[in-house]
Design a protein around this motif. Structure first.
Motif, PDB file in Angstrom:
ATOM      1  N   ALA A  96      27.514  87.086  76.979  1.00 11.62           N
ATOM      2  CA  ALA A  96      28.205  88.379  77.333  1.00 11.62           C
ATOM      3  C   ALA A  96      28.919  88.902  76.028  1.00 11.62           C
ATOM      4  O   ALA A  96      29.177  90.013  76.105  1.00 11.62           O
ATOM      5  CB  ALA A  96      29.029  88.391  78.639  1.00 11.62           C
ATOM      6  N   PHE A  97      29.235  88.047  75.209  1.00  9.87           N
ATOM      7  CA  PHE A  97      29.949  88.518  73.971  1.00  9.87           C
ATOM      8  C   PHE A  97      29.177  88.949  72.871  1.00  9.87           C
ATOM      9  O   PHE A  97      29.488  89.681  72.063  1.00  9.87           O
ATOM     10  CB  PHE A  97      30.883  87.181  73.714  1.00  9.87           C
ATOM     11  CG  PHE A  97      32.162  87.189  74.182  1.00  9.87           C
ATOM     12  CD1 PHE A  97      33.427  87.902  74.027  1.00  9.87           C
ATOM     13  CD2 PHE A  97      32.113  86.207  75.578  1.00  9.87           C
ATOM     14  CE1 PHE A  97      34.444  87.682  74.889  1.00  9.87           C
ATOM     15  CE2 PHE A  97      33.263  86.199  76.393  1.00  9.87           C
ATOM     16  CZ  PHE A  97      34.512  86.752  75.967  1.00  9.87           C
ATOM     17  N   ALA A 130      31.286  79.583  76.278  1.00  9.34           N
ATOM     18  CA  ALA A 130      31.518  79.285  74.926  1.00  9.34           C
ATOM     19  C   ALA A 130      32.170  80.066  73.991  1.00  9.34           C
ATOM     20  O   ALA A 130      33.013  79.956  73.435  1.00  9.34           O
ATOM     21  CB  ALA A 130      30.105  78.417  74.158  1.00  9.34           C
ATOM     22  N   ASP A 131      31.550  81.246  74.134  1.00  8.80           N
ATOM     23  CA  ASP A 131      32.097  82.496  73.254  1.00  8.80           C
ATOM     24  C   ASP A 131      33.401  82.732  73.667  1.00  8.80           C
ATOM     25  O   ASP A 131      34.290  83.323  72.828  1.00  8.80           O
ATOM     26  CB  ASP A 131      31.210  83.580  73.294  1.00  8.80           C
ATOM     27  CG  ASP A 131      30.189  83.581  72.327  1.00  8.80           C
ATOM     28  OD1 ASP A 131      30.256  82.957  71.219  1.00  8.80           O
ATOM     29  OD2 ASP A 131      29.146  84.445  72.375  1.00  8.80           O
ATOM     30  N   VAL A 139      39.136  80.278  80.444  1.00  9.89           N
ATOM     31  CA  VAL A 139      37.858  80.326  81.133  1.00  9.89           C
ATOM     32  C   VAL A 139      38.218  79.879  82.585  1.00  9.89           C
ATOM     33  O   VAL A 139      38.526  78.803  82.525  1.00  9.89           O
ATOM     34  CB  VAL A 139      36.887  79.663  80.416  1.00  9.89           C
ATOM     35  CG1 VAL A 139      35.502  79.610  81.325  1.00  9.89           C
ATOM     36  CG2 VAL A 139      36.584  80.111  78.998  1.00  9.89           C
ATOM     37  N   VAL A 140      37.875  80.635  83.435  1.00 12.91           N
ATOM     38  CA  VAL A 140      38.045  80.218  84.888  1.00 12.91           C
ATOM     39  C   VAL A 140      36.794  80.316  85.423  1.00 12.91           C
ATOM     40  O   VAL A 140      35.954  81.347  85.480  1.00 12.91           O
ATOM     41  CB  VAL A 140      38.980  81.097  85.555  1.00 12.91           C
ATOM     42  CG1 VAL A 140      39.042  80.749  87.141  1.00 12.91           C
ATOM     43  CG2 VAL A 140      40.408  80.843  85.166  1.00 12.91           C
ATOM     44  N   VAL A 141      36.116  79.367  86.119  1.00  9.56           N
ATOM     45  CA  VAL A 141      34.706  79.460  86.684  1.00  9.56           C
ATOM     46  C   VAL A 141      34.921  79.118  88.240  1.00  9.56           C
ATOM     47  O   VAL A 141      35.160  77.933  88.561  1.00  9.56           O
ATOM     48  CB  VAL A 141      33.605  78.495  86.155  1.00  9.56           C
ATOM     49  CG1 VAL A 141      32.303  78.610  86.526  1.00  9.56           C
ATOM     50  CG2 VAL A 141      33.630  78.661  84.428  1.00  9.56           C
ATOM     51  N   PRO A 142      34.850  79.959  89.025  1.00  9.96           N
ATOM     52  CA  PRO A 142      34.641  79.816  90.705  1.00  9.96           C
ATOM     53  C   PRO A 142      33.339  79.148  90.747  1.00  9.96           C
ATOM     54  O   PRO A 142      32.485  79.797  90.784  1.00  9.96           O
ATOM     55  CB  PRO A 142      34.936  81.135  91.227  1.00  9.96           C
ATOM     56  CG  PRO A 142      35.022  82.182  90.282  1.00  9.96           C
ATOM     57  CD  PRO A 142      34.746  81.517  88.990  1.00  9.96           C
ATOM     58  N   MET A 164      34.160  70.796  77.561  1.00  8.89           N
ATOM     59  CA  MET A 164      33.763  71.260  76.278  1.00  8.89           C
ATOM     60  C   MET A 164      34.675  72.656  75.956  1.00  8.89           C
ATOM     61  O   MET A 164      35.432  72.913  74.663  1.00  8.89           O
ATOM     62  CB  MET A 164      32.371  71.691  75.735  1.00  8.89           C
ATOM     63  CG  MET A 164      31.474  70.657  75.713  1.00  8.89           C
ATOM     64  SD  MET A 164      32.067  69.102  74.622  1.00  8.89           S
ATOM     65  CE  MET A 164      31.658  69.963  73.188  1.00  8.89           C
ATOM     66  N   TYR A 165      34.749  73.432  77.190  1.00  6.00           N
ATOM     67  CA  TYR A 165      35.708  74.594  76.967  1.00  6.00           C
ATOM     68  C   TYR A 165      37.002  74.558  77.704  1.00  6.00           C
ATOM     69  O   TYR A 165      37.559  75.877  78.071  1.00  6.00           O
ATOM     70  CB  TYR A 165      34.808  75.964  77.224  1.00  6.00           C
ATOM     71  CG  TYR A 165      33.355  75.768  76.714  1.00  6.00           C
ATOM     72  CD1 TYR A 165      33.161  75.320  75.258  1.00  6.00           C
ATOM     73  CD2 TYR A 165      32.064  76.073  77.340  1.00  6.00           C
ATOM     74  CE1 TYR A 165      32.304  75.233  74.800  1.00  6.00           C
ATOM     75  CE2 TYR A 165      31.223  75.996  76.745  1.00  6.00           C
ATOM     76  CZ  TYR A 165      31.075  75.624  75.493  1.00  6.00           C
ATOM     77  OH  TYR A 165      29.840  75.281  74.840  1.00  6.00           O
TER      78      TYR A 165
END
Ligand code: ZN
Length: 183
Positions: A96-97, A130-131, A139-142, A164-165
């Motif tokens: 998306a970046f 990653a970006d 970075v938050v991932v629900p 990794m992130y």
């Protein structure tokens, strides 16, 4: 700083279309709750979705033609339709970046962390994570707001992003609280 909600690739092509399915439909209600929480508190909602150029984009070599810019398949699913005040960006790569202006937008909005939602976990979400990490965002991932084609791909990708992130894996309830904090 306040969180921003990113809604990635929740377009007809990837939810109800040729590349869609139950895996994508399952996360729609959870993402909808986060969108509503973000709008209530004034946290930015940013949609970044595929809009490919027919005859140009080399991603078609891998996936076949999909989500062509201007087509109905490239429209958001109705349940997650953008509202006034939301932001809409278009991408031609997994991240998306990449060449979307997302980084400049997030910096202008002064937001951090980014909450990643959408499909597929191991492709567009992971490349976006990653970006985001490379650019210094938290970075938050629900995990119930992203999905892959198989449970194995989902689990492997989530573990990869955490390792990794430094991604924070949460559920939609925790993400709803984060996005609902008054600005
Ligand atoms: Zn694509």
């Amino acid at each position: 700083m306040n969180a921003a909600l990113l809604v990635i690739d929740m377009i007809k092509e990837f939810v109800t279309g040729r590349l869609g399915g139950a895996h994508a439909q399952a996360v729609v209600p959870n993402i909808k709750r986060l969108i509503e929480a973000a709008r209530r508190s004034g946290s930015p909602v940013v949609y970044v979705t595929d809009a490919h150029l027919e005859g140009v984009d080399h991603e078609f070599d891998v996936w076949g033609s999909h989500a062509v810019a201007g087509s109905d398949e490239a429209e958001m699913v109705p349940m997650l339709a953008p509202a006034e005040g939301d932001h809409r960006l278009y991408k031609r790569r997994y991240s998306a970046f990449y060449a979307t202006g997302l980084d400049a937008l997030l910096r202008e909005l002064k937001v951090d962390p980014v909450v990643l939602t959408g499909v597929l976990t191991n492709i567009c979400i992971q490349h976006t994570a990653a970006d985001a990490y490379f650019r210094g965002y938290r970075v938050v991932v629900p995990t119930d707001c992203v999905n892959a084609l198989t449970p194995e791909e989902q689990e492997t990708s989530l573990a990869f992003m955490r390792r990794m992130y430094d991604a924070e894996l949460t559920d939609s309830g925790e993400a709803e609280e984060l996005l609902g904090e008054p600005r």
